[in-house]
Design an enzyme around this catalytic site. Sequence first.
Site, PDB file in Angstrom:
ATOM      1  N   SER A 139      76.589  18.600  39.596  1.00 33.82           N
ATOM      2  CA  SER A 139      75.423  17.900  39.031  1.00 33.82           C
ATOM      3  C   SER A 139      75.742  16.418  39.048  1.00 33.82           C
ATOM      4  O   SER A 139      76.921  16.027  39.104  1.00 33.82           O
ATOM      5  CB  SER A 139      75.211  18.360  37.580  1.00 33.82           C
ATOM      6  OG  SER A 139      74.299  17.511  36.902  1.00 33.82           O
ATOM      7  N   TYR A 152      78.425  20.523  29.064  1.00 32.41           N
ATOM      8  CA  TYR A 152      77.904  20.548  30.437  1.00 32.41           C
ATOM      9  C   TYR A 152      78.571  19.443  31.276  1.00 32.41           C
ATOM     10  O   TYR A 152      79.029  19.680  32.404  1.00 32.41           O
ATOM     11  CB  TYR A 152      76.384  20.359  30.386  1.00 32.41           C
ATOM     12  CG  TYR A 152      75.650  20.529  31.685  1.00 32.41           C
ATOM     13  CD1 TYR A 152      75.216  21.787  32.104  1.00 32.41           C
ATOM     14  CD2 TYR A 152      75.348  19.437  32.500  1.00 32.41           C
ATOM     15  CE1 TYR A 152      74.516  21.944  33.293  1.00 32.41           C
ATOM     16  CE2 TYR A 152      74.652  19.585  33.687  1.00 32.41           C
ATOM     17  CZ  TYR A 152      74.237  20.842  34.080  1.00 32.41           C
ATOM     18  OH  TYR A 152      73.546  20.991  35.254  1.00 32.41           O
TER      19      TYR A 152
HETATM   20  P1  NAD Z   1      68.195  28.525  36.131  1.00 32.63           P
HETATM   21  O1  NAD Z   1      68.297  28.712  34.651  1.00 32.63           O
HETATM   22  O2  NAD Z   1      66.874  28.459  36.788  1.00 32.63           O
HETATM   23  O3  NAD Z   1      69.038  29.635  36.893  1.00 32.63           O
HETATM   24  C1  NAD Z   1      70.317  29.975  36.472  1.00 32.63           C
HETATM   25  C2  NAD Z   1      70.727  31.243  37.188  1.00 32.63           C
HETATM   26  O4  NAD Z   1      72.043  31.575  36.732  1.00 32.63           O
HETATM   27  C3  NAD Z   1      69.842  32.446  36.882  1.00 32.63           C
HETATM   28  O5  NAD Z   1      69.780  33.280  38.014  1.00 32.63           O
HETATM   29  C4  NAD Z   1      70.602  33.153  35.757  1.00 32.63           C
HETATM   30  O6  NAD Z   1      70.328  34.547  35.668  1.00 32.63           O
HETATM   31  C5  NAD Z   1      72.021  32.904  36.216  1.00 32.63           C
HETATM   32  N1  NAD Z   1      73.003  32.974  35.151  1.00 32.63           N
HETATM   33  C6  NAD Z   1      73.014  32.338  33.961  1.00 32.63           C
HETATM   34  N2  NAD Z   1      74.107  32.711  33.262  1.00 32.63           N
HETATM   35  C7  NAD Z   1      74.777  33.592  34.047  1.00 32.63           C
HETATM   36  C8  NAD Z   1      75.975  34.314  33.870  1.00 32.63           C
HETATM   37  N3  NAD Z   1      76.698  34.232  32.751  1.00 32.63           N
HETATM   38  N4  NAD Z   1      76.364  35.140  34.860  1.00 32.63           N
HETATM   39  C9  NAD Z   1      75.641  35.276  35.993  1.00 32.63           C
HETATM   40  N5  NAD Z   1      74.499  34.597  36.211  1.00 32.63           N
HETATM   41  C10 NAD Z   1      74.081  33.758  35.232  1.00 32.63           C
HETATM   42  O7  NAD Z   1      69.059  27.189  36.392  1.00 32.63           O
HETATM   43  P2  NAD Z   1      69.047  26.164  37.618  1.00 32.63           P
HETATM   44  O8  NAD Z   1      68.390  24.918  37.145  1.00 32.63           O
HETATM   45  O9  NAD Z   1      68.595  26.791  38.867  1.00 32.63           O
HETATM   46  O10 NAD Z   1      70.598  25.830  37.682  1.00 32.63           O
HETATM   47  C11 NAD Z   1      71.451  26.331  38.682  1.00 32.63           C
HETATM   48  C12 NAD Z   1      72.676  25.436  38.776  1.00 32.63           C
HETATM   49  O11 NAD Z   1      72.285  24.128  39.156  1.00 32.63           O
HETATM   50  C13 NAD Z   1      73.456  25.294  37.471  1.00 32.63           C
HETATM   51  O12 NAD Z   1      74.837  25.285  37.727  1.00 32.63           O
HETATM   52  C14 NAD Z   1      73.003  23.940  36.964  1.00 32.63           C
HETATM   53  O13 NAD Z   1      73.960  23.353  36.137  1.00 32.63           O
HETATM   54  C15 NAD Z   1      72.853  23.197  38.269  1.00 32.63           C
HETATM   55  N6  NAD Z   1      71.999  22.019  38.199  1.00 32.63           N
HETATM   56  C16 NAD Z   1      70.688  22.129  37.830  1.00 32.63           C
HETATM   57  C17 NAD Z   1      69.914  20.966  37.793  1.00 32.63           C
HETATM   58  C18 NAD Z   1      68.469  21.013  37.422  1.00 32.63           C
HETATM   59  O14 NAD Z   1      67.877  19.923  37.259  1.00 32.63           O
HETATM   60  N7  NAD Z   1      67.837  22.156  37.303  1.00 32.63           N
HETATM   61  C19 NAD Z   1      70.473  19.731  38.115  1.00 32.63           C
HETATM   62  C20 NAD Z   1      71.817  19.681  38.471  1.00 32.63           C
HETATM   63  C21 NAD Z   1      72.567  20.823  38.523  1.00 32.63           C
END
Ligand code: NAD
Length: 256
Positions: A139, A152
């Site tokens: 991130s 985080y």
């Molecule tokens: P999201 O909540 O839409 O999806 C998260 C996914 O992870 C889901 O499929 C959920 O079931 C799964 N998950 C959660 N806990 C879990 C566990 N303990 N074991 C197995 N699966 C698990 O989130 P997202 O926004 O798509 O985020 C995905 C990644 O991208 C994360 O690592 C997040 O930190 C990173 N990220 C997101 C953003 C953003 O703006 N959305 C920005 C930077 C980084």
Amino acid sequence: MSLKGKTALVTGSTSGIGLGIALGLARAGADLVLNGFGDASAVVAQVKQFGGRVGHHPADVGDPAQIAEMFAYAEREFGGVDILVNNAGIQHVASVEEFPVERWDAIIAINLSSVFHSTRLALPGMRARGWGRIVNIASVHGQVGSVGKAAYVAAKHGVIGLTKVVGLETATSNVTCNALCPGWVLTPLVQKQIDDRAASGVDPQQAQHDLLAEKQPSLEFVTPSQLGELVLFLCSEAASQVRGAAWNIDGGWLAQ
Ligand code: NAD
């Protein structure tokens, strides 16, 4: 580029960014091992439309024993993992003094320790087959801080450090390890933060605009499919000397 004959495992791919990346890899011909919570049948069907083999393992990546079971499943059913995308992640927003200890432990386990466990289990097979790609979804918060996100930010800085070490330890092989650093992507994880702002009486559209305006100069969200395209590039021959990198895709967030 064709990834036919390669198997990709994407953690947290039942939603958001992980699903976007899984769809990109499947479109390029890879077989997919999906992971994540919730009813996976609709997601499996969506990824299967591209014709490759698709499985789902429900491991909680906060638990090293379940990660090991997922890798045993991938080995047994798919013959191993060629492309590992460490994507699963959670968020909790609170000041350090008020941060629940249990949330700290969960974020470190799911967002950071899981990357170590998946990587150590994937590497031997990648080395044995002479090719591998590890992409860690870090991130912008792997490079800068924001108030209220102690766990985080600590976890994502850790992911970038781990990416550098794995990039170095694999430097003379055909295995690469890199991190992507997205800014805001409109997924359930971010929608919750917009909803929390709207709960204090702000119009939801305004809350979304304010969220972007504070950090992301483009005022537009990054999309899961753009992240999927970047993962495909990192899987290509052209990216074979991109090693240990932390690649921003953030609408200009980190240029400020
Ligand atoms: P999201 O909540 O839409 O999806 C998260 C996914 O992870 C889901 O499929 C959920 O079931 C799964 N998950 C959660 N806990 C879990 C566990 N303990 N074991 C197995 N699966 C698990 O989130 P997202 O926004 O798509 O985020 C995905 C990644 O991208 C994360 O690592 C997040 O930190 C990173 N990220 C997101 C953003 C953003 O703006 N959305 C920005 C930077 C980084």
